[in-house]
Structure formats: C-alpha cells, structure tokens
Design a protein around this motif. Structure first.
Motif, PDB file in Angstrom:
ATOM      1  N   ARG A   8       0.902  -1.320   0.002  1.00 41.01           N
ATOM      2  CA  ARG A   8       0.228  -0.016  -0.068  1.00 41.01           C
ATOM      3  C   ARG A   8       0.790   1.251   0.008  1.00 41.01           C
ATOM      4  NH1 ARG A   8      -3.548   0.632   4.983  1.00 41.01           N
ATOM      5  NH2 ARG A   8      -4.242  -1.580   4.352  1.00 41.01           N
ATOM      6  N   ARG A   9       2.077   0.961   0.774  1.00 41.37           N
ATOM      7  CA  ARG A   9       2.942   2.320   0.934  1.00 41.37           C
ATOM      8  C   ARG A   9       3.634   2.627  -0.583  1.00 41.37           C
ATOM      9  NH1 ARG A   9       6.146   0.892   5.309  1.00 41.37           N
ATOM     10  NH2 ARG A   9       4.432   1.090   6.753  1.00 41.37           N
ATOM     11  N   LEU A  12       0.957   4.152  -2.676  1.00 42.44           N
ATOM     12  CA  LEU A  12       0.673   5.542  -2.300  1.00 42.44           C
ATOM     13  C   LEU A  12       1.838   6.437  -2.787  1.00 42.44           C
ATOM     14  CD1 LEU A  12      -0.850   5.501   1.393  1.00 42.44           C
ATOM     15  CD2 LEU A  12      -1.829   6.463  -0.804  1.00 42.44           C
ATOM     16  N   ILE A  15       1.481   6.706  -6.439  1.00 45.34           N
ATOM     17  CA  ILE A  15       0.317   7.756  -6.658  1.00 45.34           C
ATOM     18  C   ILE A  15       0.833   9.221  -6.519  1.00 45.34           C
ATOM     19  CG2 ILE A  15      -1.886   8.907  -5.827  1.00 45.34           C
ATOM     20  CD1 ILE A  15      -2.730   5.801  -5.415  1.00 45.34           C
ATOM     21  N   LEU A  16       1.828   9.363  -5.255  1.00 43.00           N
ATOM     22  CA  LEU A  16       2.147  10.639  -5.139  1.00 43.00           C
ATOM     23  C   LEU A  16       3.279  11.103  -6.179  1.00 43.00           C
ATOM     24  CD1 LEU A  16       3.027  10.398  -1.185  1.00 43.00           C
ATOM     25  CD2 LEU A  16       1.354  12.105  -2.504  1.00 43.00           C
ATOM     26  N   ALA A  20       2.768  14.329  -8.467  1.00 46.46           N
ATOM     27  CA  ALA A  20       3.736  15.196  -8.659  1.00 46.46           C
ATOM     28  C   ALA A  20       4.227  15.737 -10.044  1.00 46.46           C
ATOM     29  CB  ALA A  20       5.072  14.905  -7.784  1.00 46.46           C
ATOM     30  N   LEU A  22       2.392  15.078 -12.833  1.00 43.91           N
ATOM     31  CA  LEU A  22       0.922  15.810 -13.215  1.00 43.91           C
ATOM     32  C   LEU A  22       0.779  17.350 -12.882  1.00 43.91           C
ATOM     33  CD1 LEU A  22      -1.420  12.786 -13.644  1.00 43.91           C
ATOM     34  CD2 LEU A  22      -0.498  13.834 -15.619  1.00 43.91           C
ATOM     35  N   GLY A  23       0.949  17.166 -11.652  1.00 41.89           N
ATOM     36  CA  GLY A  23       0.866  18.622 -10.866  1.00 41.89           C
ATOM     37  C   GLY A  23       1.765  19.578 -11.601  1.00 41.89           C
ATOM     38  N   GLY A  26       0.821  20.549 -15.094  1.00 35.91           N
ATOM     39  CA  GLY A  26      -0.303  21.225 -14.909  1.00 35.91           C
ATOM     40  C   GLY A  26       0.063  22.698 -14.813  1.00 35.91           C
TER      41      GLY A  26
ATOM     42  N   VAL B  15      -0.371  17.961  -3.958  1.00 35.14           N
ATOM     43  CA  VAL B  15       0.092  18.182  -5.300  1.00 35.14           C
ATOM     44  C   VAL B  15      -0.682  18.153  -6.392  1.00 35.14           C
ATOM     45  CG1 VAL B  15       1.444  16.335  -6.750  1.00 35.14           C
ATOM     46  CG2 VAL B  15       2.218  16.957  -4.278  1.00 35.14           C
ATOM     47  N   LEU B  19      -2.995  20.982 -10.541  1.00 37.74           N
ATOM     48  CA  LEU B  19      -3.687  20.182 -11.726  1.00 37.74           C
ATOM     49  C   LEU B  19      -4.853  20.494 -11.852  1.00 37.74           C
ATOM     50  CD1 LEU B  19      -3.022  18.266 -14.136  1.00 37.74           C
ATOM     51  CD2 LEU B  19      -3.358  16.369 -12.514  1.00 37.74           C
TER      52      LEU B  19
END
Lengths: 326, 176
Positions: A8-9, A12, A15-16, A20, A22-23, A26, B15, B19
């Motif tokens: 799970r870690r 996660l 995903i983070l 990051a 994608l962010g 963006g 984060v 977006l």
C-alpha cells in the motif's frame, strides 16, 4: 495483513509521484497559458509625438477652395502653406479618409476618392514622402467599403498602400483622455511620421455633424459603440490624442440628412468645396455651416474649443474663397 | 499506519491541486464561447425573408451599431428591435428591413428619413423616388436603395419593393 502495508505504501508513493509529475505539468501548462497574455497585464504603447507643425502667421488657419476636387485640394493646401510645410522628404504619411461605409462616391458617405488620391499625390510627388498609407477601420464590411467607396482603387493608383482590418492589426495605445485612457488603435497609426486627416462633411444622427474631429474614431478598434455613451468627450479625447498634422475636409458632396449611413442621393448636396488647415475645430465649424447648423450648439465642437484644440470663430468668419477651377 | 494515511491523502491533494486548477481553467475556457461564436449565438435566426438568401447582417437591438454606427441610439429610442440587410444583385441595391415594437416607431423613422410627403408604393405608407423606395408595413420599415453606379430603373426597383412587401407579410407577419 502485515505484507499488505508495504504494498500500500508503494502504491501511495507511486500515486504521489504521478501526482507530482502531473501537477508539475499542470503548473507548467498554466504558466504557459498565462504568459500568452490572457491574464497578463497588456502592454500599452505610447502614441507618436510631434506630428504637428508650428503655427505660421503668414498662413490662415483655414482655407476654402471651390471647383473640381483635385484642383480644390491643391489650391486649399497651397493656401495654408503648401504640402512641403507639413510633410518632409522621406517621411511616412498616414492619410485617414472616411472609408467606413459600403457606399458609392455619389452617396456621400465616404470621402471622395479624388480628394484622397490628390492628397496622396501631393505627399509623394511634391513633398517626396517615402511612403503614404491610406487607412481606416470601416463600420461596414471592410473590403467592400474600401472598394465601393472608390478609395481603394484611386489611392492605389496614386501610389499609396491602402489598409483596412485585419491588415496589420491593432495596438493597445495610451490616449490619456478624460474618458479614453487606453484603447486599441489601428497599427498604421503608430508608425507614421505625419497624419493627414481627410474627412467628409456629413450629417450624423448622434452628433449632428461628423467632420475632422470625429474622423479619428475610424482609427480605433474594439467595440466603438461603447464610446457612444460619452460621445462628445470621446471625440475630443481622440482628437487631442491624435493631433493631425493637416486636415483636408472634403465637401465635394455633403450628406445633409440621414447620416452617417445615408444611401439616398436625395440626401446629398453638391457643394463642390474643399477646405484645408491646421485648426480642426475651425474646419468642423465651417463644415457645420454647410449643414445649416450652429457650431456653437454642436457639443463636441464647442467642447473641443474649450479644450484648446482650435477656434470656432476661425471657421465661421467671412472669408474669401479660392476659385480653384475644374 | 493510522497516521500515515491521512498525511498521504493531504500530500496527494496538495500536489494534485494545481493540476485541478489548470484543468478547471481549460474546461471553463473550452465551455465559454469566443466573442465570435457568442455573437453568432445571439444573432437571430437566418433566412427571415424566404425569397432571399441569408442576410449580410441580422442584428438585434444591442448590435445595431455594427450597421448604423451612431444612429443606433435613435433607432432604439423608437423601438427598433432588429435590423436585417441584404446586398441585392438584381436590381443592384441595398435592402434594410427594420423591425419595431409598434407601427408608430416605424412610422416616425420613415418620416425622419423621407420627410412628410408620401407616394404610391408598397406597404401602409411609402416614399419612392428614382433611386429608392422606403415603406412601412405595420411595424416593419424597409429601405430599398439602388446602387447609384447602376443604371436607374425606378420601375424595377418598385417591383422589387412590392416583392419585399409580400415577403414581409408572409414571413415576418408573425412579428407584426
């Protein structure tokens, strides 16, 4: 269950990491969009300065000639000092007629093409200007107005470039007026050494008269109708900002009623005159008298006088008119 | 682990937020029509006179300035709600059809354009000369003005004006 936590870690963390990436993408896209100007503070250009000429007591502020259009242009301009007083060899001249309407010359909605062409010839042949640009931002379809007015063909034939939008586009310029601080201005205005204002005299539903002062409207872009809310102040702001070097008023045919659009020949009177001068208020006052109007009672003319743009009296005083010949 | 989960969720949100903002801006921009498409969306339906192709201009009251720069306030004050314009090839002429809220408004604008005298012609009242036919039918005012560069044919112009009058009755009758 204990083996599930590391997975799970890891999930996660992935995903983070994806977030990051994608962010960041963006953010980069956002910065790119912003930098294209949608929210960026627009750049405001300054209008060219010092296009006017010094007053010369040897010449009248206004001269009126009657006769054929070309001969009248030559005679009127000669009487106020000749074209060489206003245009120097090698300069770029912007000639601003009224070319705003999908109308033929006989309908009197636009400046007579013969008047425009003669002004172009004076600049190129007598003053030896390097370049003459004839430009306007028509109300009706731009290309149809340019051609149906006859100005396109006549001015090109005389050696000018004729520009209407989209053409070289618009520049946000600082006008510094009372109601008009910044506005979009047709780009040819910005690169000219001299501005020769060549309006036609005609009736106007909103302002009673359109002539030299209001002709500057035709160099603006944007939604000009917004200016109609404060039309008189707007006209004076524009005239103050643009300050033509010389104004040559076409009164070959004068639309006496139903302006500015007109259309009926019955509304047009054959006046057969051209006036030239450096006092645009006086020239408008003279134009008002042709319509049978009192210039003191035309708000934008009297406001322009109060702002120091000229003197009504110079246009209405009795004068000897020049007989220019056919 | 009980503490790690909320922290991870908060971190992910932090984060992802930029977006989301960018996506929202892009979606908003895509949904908002441009000036041109907005103008198109506001324009009345095309083809209001079935005998003619779509008009060159079809303007609601708030966009009258695009055709009559300066005269729009006067027209609106008389109740003008819509202006349609065609460039006709045969006869070479410009046709403008203006719709008003009531016949009185249309009549006042006709009187301003044509003066008090009236002539035989189409509609409820008309003023015709060699180059133009102006007439009112109910709360519709029409101006048919011949191109001065074309040979004058007053009969042809009058016939076209009568055709326009019939089209107004047939196609704009619901608005009269």
């Amino acid at each position: 269950m204990s083996g599930a936590h590391p997975d799970r870690r890891r999930v996660l963390k992935r995903i983070l990491a994806a977030g990051a990436v994608l962010g960041g993408a963006g953010l980069a896209a956002g910065v790119a969009v912003l930098s294209r100007g949608r929210w960026r503070e627009p750049r405001v250009a300054a209008l060219p300065k010092a296009r006017g000429v010094e007053p010369d007591p040897r010449f009248p502020a206004v001269a009126v000639a009657r006769g054929g259009p070309e001969a009248s242009v030559r005679a009127a301009v000669a009487a106020v000092g000749g074209i060489a007083r206003f245009v120097r060899p090698g300069e770029t001249v912007l000639v601003k007629p009224n070319m705003g309407w999908d109308r033929t010359p006989a309908q009197g909605a636009n400046t007579d093409p013969r008047v425009v062409a003669e002004v172009v010839r004076l600049c190129l042949e007598e003053a030896r200007a390097a370049r003459v640009v004839v430009a306007d931002v028509p109300v009706h379809d731009a290309e149809r107005s340019r051609e149906r007015s006859g100005i396109g063909e006549a001015a090109r034939g005389a050696g000018a470039e004729v520009l209407v939008p989209p053409g070289p586009g618009f520049v946000l310029a600082r006008l510094g007026g009372v109601v008009l601080d910044t506005w979009e201005v047709f780009a040819p205005m910005m690169g000219a050494d001299r501005l020769i204002n060549v309006p036609v005299v005609k009736d106007h539903a909103l302002t009673r008269l359109t002539c030299g002062l209001k002709n500057g409207y035709g160099l603006l872009g944007g939604t000009r109708a917004r200016l109609h809310q404060q039309i008189n102040q707007s006209i004076v702001d524009i005239a103050t900002a643009f300050r033509p070097t010389l104004t040559v008023v076409d009164a070959t045919r004068v639309m006496m009623r139903n302006g500015p659009t007109g259309g009926r020949l019955d509304d047009v009177a054959p006046v057969g005159a051209v006036a030239a001068g450096t006092d645009v208020v006086a020239l408008d006052a003279w134009g008002a008298t042709l319509l049978g109007a009192d210039p003191e009672r035309i708000p934008h003319v009297s406001l322009a006088e109060s702002r120091g743009l000229g003197r009504i009296r110079e246009g209405t005083a009795p004068r000897e008119e020049i007989h220019a010949g056919p | 682990m009980a503490k790690a989960r909320p922290r991870s969720v908060v971190s992910a949100l932090v984060v992802a937020l930029p977006l989301l903002v960018v996506v929202a801006v892009v979606v908003r921009g895509a949904l908002r029509p441009s000036d041109g498409s907005r103008a198109q969306a506001e324009a009345p339906v095309a083809g209001p006179l079935a005998g003619y192709a779509a008009p060159q201009a079809d303007l609601p009251a708030e966009r009258l300035h695009e055709r009559v720069d300066g005269a729009e306030e006067y027209l609106r004050s008389q109740g003008c709600s819509r202006l349609l314009a065609w460039d006709l090839a045969d006869p070479a002429a410009t046709l403008e059809v203006l719709l008003f809220e009531d016949p009185e408004g249309a009549a006042r604008v006709l009187s301003r354009d044509a003066g008090p005298s009236r002539t035989a012609g189409p509609g409820d009242e008309a003023s015709a000369d060699a180059q133009s036919v102006l007439f009112r039918r109910g709360k519709v005012y029409a101006r048919l003005v011949a191109d001065p560069d074309s040979p004058a044919d007053p009969e042809r112009l009058l016939a076209e004006a009568r055709k326009v009058d019939r089209m107004i009755l047939d196609d704009l009758g619901r608005e009269m």
